[in-house]
Design an enzyme around this catalytic site. Structure first.
Site, PDB file in Angstrom:
ATOM      1  N   GLU A 233       0.831  -1.167  -0.178  1.00  0.00           N
ATOM      2  CA  GLU A 233       0.077  -0.017  -0.179  1.00  0.00           C
ATOM      3  C   GLU A 233       0.719   1.282   0.134  1.00  0.00           C
ATOM      4  OE1 GLU A 233      -3.248   0.766  -0.213  1.00  0.00           O
ATOM      5  OE2 GLU A 233      -4.510  -0.894   0.739  1.00  0.00           O
TER       6      GLU A 233
ATOM      7  N   ARG B 188      -7.272   1.129  13.898  1.00  0.00           N
ATOM      8  CA  ARG B 188      -5.867   1.258  13.429  1.00  0.00           C
ATOM      9  C   ARG B 188      -5.876   2.484  12.285  1.00  0.00           C
ATOM     10  NH1 ARG B 188      -4.554  -0.624   8.095  1.00  0.00           N
ATOM     11  NH2 ARG B 188      -5.423  -2.435   7.296  1.00  0.00           N
TER      12      ARG B 188
ATOM     13  N   ASN C 221      -5.299   3.947   8.368  1.00  0.00           N
ATOM     14  CA  ASN C 221      -5.330   3.171   7.020  1.00  0.00           C
ATOM     15  C   ASN C 221      -5.316   4.382   5.854  1.00  0.00           C
ATOM     16  OD1 ASN C 221      -5.279   0.930   5.556  1.00  0.00           O
ATOM     17  ND2 ASN C 221      -7.187   1.328   4.552  1.00  0.00           N
TER      18      ASN C 221
ATOM     19  N   ASP D 247     -10.253   0.938  -3.501  1.00  0.00           N
ATOM     20  CA  ASP D 247      -9.168   0.971  -2.639  1.00  0.00           C
ATOM     21  C   ASP D 247      -8.439   2.510  -2.938  1.00  0.00           C
ATOM     22  OD1 ASP D 247      -6.973   0.389  -0.881  1.00  0.00           O
ATOM     23  OD2 ASP D 247      -7.609  -1.925  -1.166  1.00  0.00           O
TER      24      ASP D 247
ATOM     25  N   ASN E 145     -10.474   4.095   2.709  1.00  0.00           N
ATOM     26  CA  ASN E 145      -9.174   4.097   1.700  1.00  0.00           C
ATOM     27  C   ASN E 145      -9.283   5.417   0.868  1.00  0.00           C
ATOM     28  OD1 ASN E 145      -7.398   2.068   1.382  1.00  0.00           O
ATOM     29  ND2 ASN E 145      -9.238   0.744   1.552  1.00  0.00           N
TER      30      ASN E 145
END
Length: 283
Positions: free
Chosen positions: A7, A92, A94, A191, A141
């Protein structure tokens, strides 16, 4: 260099280097396009994103449990600055991007139960302060900034939706609007993404094995098909920012699927015929 979950690709033109993270593999990778040289750093926990600083003094890094400054030279060094979700250990960080004002827009998500609307979109300002800008996300995302800096695109991958927010001249967030609802069985989940020099949006479509280019109003313009099913993120780099780098993953594939997709987790590069935009920096 096969990553479990690659990523956060970011191109640094002055170094001629592409950086990206293998979140689940707890590694940061660097790839020098001109020579093919590769370098990797082992990390103490998941690194979800990496953004260069305007002052050139290392990077800002989003780890699973907080935001830190990170240096790679002369050796790896990490100094935590804040832990936005210290009271919620199952959350978390991201994905993130900096905007033209030098702020970082970053997302969060529940680390175990993706059906929970526990995530949010937050902003870290250049002075180090931060606040939650929008809530009720499953899997945050993106994000990506429109060509004029007046629109912020952001995904909820769980719902297969891309949202668009208006930004005022000071970079403050307006109301959330649905920009595109994806058909998950056919199009996968949106994404990582980036905007090109024409203002069009390139979106990695997790589960669909493709990266697609859309006009600012959501019209499908081009499709890059991949030999793997899990593209995770994209960025432009290389000479004239004319190479589209695509990170991929194998984290949710079965052993049989991994045998069918031996390149899963690889880094891909294509020449789509359009250029990207220079990366924004924090500070």
């Amino acid at each position: 260099m096969e990553a479990e979950l690659a990523e956060g690709p970011v191109w640094l033109a002055e170094a001629g280097m592409l950086y990206f993270t293998d979140i689940k593999g707890q590694q940061l990778h660097a790839y020098r396009l001109a020579t093919g040289e590769r370098q990797s750093w082992a990390l103490p926990t998941w690194l979800c994103w990496l953004i260069p600083r305007r002052d050139g003094d290392g990077f800002m890094a989003g780890f699973r449990d907080g935001i830190a400054r990170l240096w790679l030279s002369p050796s790896l060094r990490i100094e935590y600055l804040l832990r936005p979700h210290a009271a919620q250990p199952l959350l978390r960080l991201n994905d993130a991007k900096a905007d033209a004002h030098g702020a970082i827009w970053f997302g969060s998500m529940h680390n175990e139960d993706y059906s929970q609307r526990a995530g949010s979109l937050c902003r870290l300002d250049p002075d180090g302060s931060w606040h939650q800008a929008s809530g009720d996300y499953h899997i945050c995302n993106g994000p990506a900034l429109g060509l004029d800096g007046r629109v912020l695109y952001h995904n909820d991958s769980y719902l297969a939706r891309t949202y668009a927010y208006r930004l005022d001249p000071q970079g403050r967030l307006g109301a959330r609007q649905l920009w595109r609802q994806f058909d998950r069985p056919r199009e996968g989940g949106p994404d990582g993404m980036t905007v090109d020099a024409d203002g069009c949006l390139w979106i990695a479509q997790w589960g669909a094995g493709r990266v697609c280019r859309y006009s600012p109003v959501g019209e499908l313009l081009a499709t890059v098909h991949l030999p793997v099913s899990l593209p995770a993120s994209v960025c432009f780099g290389g000479d004239g920012l004319r190479t589209l780098f695509i990170t991929t993953a194998w984290e949710t594939l079965s052993p049989a699927e991994r045998m069918e997709q031996p390149l899963a987790g690889s880094l891909f590069a294509v020449q789509p015929g359009v250029a990207g935009l220079p990366v924004h920096r924090y500070g």
